[in-house]
Scaffold this motif. Sequence first.
Motif, mmCIF file in Angstrom:
data_model
loop_
_atom_site.group_PDB
_atom_site.id
_atom_site.type_symbol
_atom_site.label_atom_id
_atom_site.label_comp_id
_atom_site.label_asym_id
_atom_site.label_seq_id
_atom_site.Cartn_x
_atom_site.Cartn_y
_atom_site.Cartn_z
ATOM 1 N N CYS A 84 1.779 4.150 -4.674
ATOM 2 C CA CYS A 84 1.067 3.246 -5.576
ATOM 3 C C CYS A 84 1.338 1.777 -5.221
ATOM 4 C CB CYS A 84 1.484 3.525 -7.016
ATOM 5 S SG CYS A 84 0.554 2.572 -8.232
ATOM 6 N N TYR A 85 0.253 0.960 -5.220
ATOM 7 C CA TYR A 85 0.345 -0.478 -4.960
ATOM 8 C C TYR A 85 -0.388 -1.229 -6.074
ATOM 9 C CZ TYR A 85 2.225 0.204 -0.251
ATOM 10 O OH TYR A 85 3.028 0.537 0.809
ATOM 11 N N ASN A 86 0.062 -2.421 -6.371
ATOM 12 C CA ASN A 86 -0.563 -3.275 -7.388
ATOM 13 C C ASN A 86 -1.324 -4.425 -6.726
ATOM 14 O OD1 ASN A 86 0.411 -1.870 -9.643
ATOM 15 N ND2 ASN A 86 2.376 -2.942 -9.544
ATOM 16 N N ASP A 202 4.487 -0.686 -5.632
ATOM 17 C CA ASP A 202 5.013 -0.412 -6.978
ATOM 18 C C ASP A 202 5.971 0.778 -6.878
ATOM 19 O OD1 ASP A 202 5.537 0.227 -9.596
ATOM 20 O OD2 ASP A 202 3.468 -0.046 -10.298
ATOM 21 N N ASN A 204 8.439 1.918 -8.864
ATOM 22 C CA ASN A 204 8.671 2.753 -10.057
ATOM 23 C C ASN A 204 7.544 3.758 -10.269
ATOM 24 O OD1 ASN A 204 11.084 1.479 -10.683
ATOM 25 N ND2 ASN A 204 10.093 -0.088 -11.932
ATOM 26 N N THR A 205 6.328 3.282 -10.203
ATOM 27 C CA THR A 205 5.183 4.182 -10.395
ATOM 28 C C THR A 205 5.118 5.216 -9.277
ATOM 29 O OG1 THR A 205 3.982 2.360 -11.444
ATOM 30 C CG2 THR A 205 2.693 4.260 -10.757
#
Length: 685
Positions: A84-86, A202, A204-205
């Motif tokens: 996952c990336y933000n 990300d 944590n996600t």
Amino acid sequence: MGKLQDNLRKENHLWVKLISVFSISAFIIFLLYPNIGKFQYSFEKGSPWQYEALTAPFAFEIQKSNQELAKEQDSILANDFQPCYNYDPSILQENRSNFQSKDKKGENQEHEKYISYICKRLNDIYGQGIISASAIEEMKKENRKKILLKKDQIAQITDINKLYTTKSAYENIVESAPSTIDKQILRSYDINKYIKENVLFDSNTTENLRNEITKNISLTKGRIQSGEKIIDHGEIVTDKTYDILNSLKQVILENRGKSNSTFIQLGQFIIIFSALGIFSLYLLKFRRRFAYSVKDMSFMLLMVCIVCAITTFTVKYELSPYLIPYTILPIIISTFFDTRTALFLHITTILLCTFIVPSEFEFLFLQISAGMISICTLKDLCQRSQLVKCVCIITLVYCILYTGVILVHERAVGQINWMTYIAFLINGLLLLFAYPLIYIFEKLFGYTSNVTLLELANTNNPLLLRFSEIAPGSFQHSMQVSNLAADAAARIGGNPMLARAGALYHDIGKMENPAFFTENQSHGENPHDGINDEKKSASIIINHVKDGLIIAEKNGLPDSLKDFIGTHHAKSKAKYFYNTYKNKHPEEVIDESSFTYPGPLPFSKETAIVSMCDSVEAASKSLAEHTDKSINDLVEKIIDGQITEGIFKEAPITFHDIEVVKNALKEKLKTIYHTRISYPELNKK
């Protein structure tokens, strides 16, 4: 009565210490034992089932192996998981504002054209997403092509090929410029300063997603019903059967640990106390000197605890127990004590470790055999080359015996675990650490190895050199005694190196007053003639024992050599001065303590031998003639006199041993004093 009570109090105090050492060691080993019991069957892949036919005692699930779980997890993560990336929109705003505020090269239409183009392209590229080059490389290595990109609280699967890196973004802005834009001028705007990653990892996600996917993986791959046949006698343990047996083992041990932990601990308690108790019984029956020594008992039991601790650590982290150099224990113990004690302690330690390791029967056979070989091949360690040869032999024996076990189990060549042979080689290399460990334990516990004795027996040793210069006659006497004692010790199973070194230092106290001893006197001068007081002369002679102990302490000699200084005259009398004084004062009641050496009595074979050799060698100098008869009579008279005085009553030496020592002394003295033939004169003509 008071002395008897004092002795009883000392003995009780000693027993309390010994029992405390025993109990503490047993408790430490008990804590090191695993909290679960042992499975009653031993099995390996590719080997035949040695027991009766086995059926499932209850229904249970077949557990997947760690390798299978890891493989399945890797497969799912590779196919169904995306990191996952933000998307961070603030980075575009910040860098575009910075660009617009800093680039003021002129207020003209041409300049506005470039500014407009750059801002438009920054909007497009930041909108598409800029990711770090290292992240792209890492995903390519993992053969991953997509990521989960969170943008405006909405997560979408995005192809990484659609994302830019800072380098590709800059190149795209420059290369895709229309023909109306001069690329050389475009580069002068330093666009690269305003291109930053806005697609950020990300962690944590990503970790939560990874856990969510992997926790749904099933830990089992089938079920065995109660009463279902698992394996028959003589059948080969296949991969499938191995997994079933391993699953049954895990279920049984887990259930047993929950319901019968008290009984398991009681069993472990009985095993540990029995093994240590049997070893203690051996010491009490055959090695009482070790059994009644708190230091010796502490050292031996410490070695057992250390080996058990290393074994527990190795099994806990699923390493091969064959990496552990178990034979280092009998090597060290035989160096400081004796081979019989070393073998007993090695067997005790291996028996205790057997309940910790898997494949216990194979382990027991290999380790006891290797221990026996180490004791047979390394007796009286004096040189490093001996240890190297011993290590090579032990490693070879391990490999040969393990091969024999494989053949007995009828395993195919493809099923041989070749890493076990690598473990044996590492084991051999670790065995070489026995040499520095012996030195460390010498310093910690005050023991003396043959290596140290060899160094101390070197006549170039500074203390012996000083001895030879100050008291040359006493030094030559000590040299003769050392040769006699070493030969005698070898004949009756003593330690020749210890006897030799002890004899070399037994008279070092004569360095304080060398001229008062006849062997150091020259030109017939005798200082005792000027004293004319037998008690004072006797005191000077007797004090060479006390002076020797003081010199030994100052020079850091080990306790084992100090024993020879204190015991070589035992509690005998300075007979020359005692007899002279008694002849002069026939009516006087003589205080014999003024003419008696302080002792103690010899308490080992070696100290007893040196006491005999010292007296005989000194007396042999006074013989008028050295014939076979005179030497035989002298040896018999001196040693029989020592026996009559009870000098050897505390030494573990038999009458047979004493006869052997007598014969050795007679042979050596006859050789030393053998008359050489006269050379014929050449006729002058």
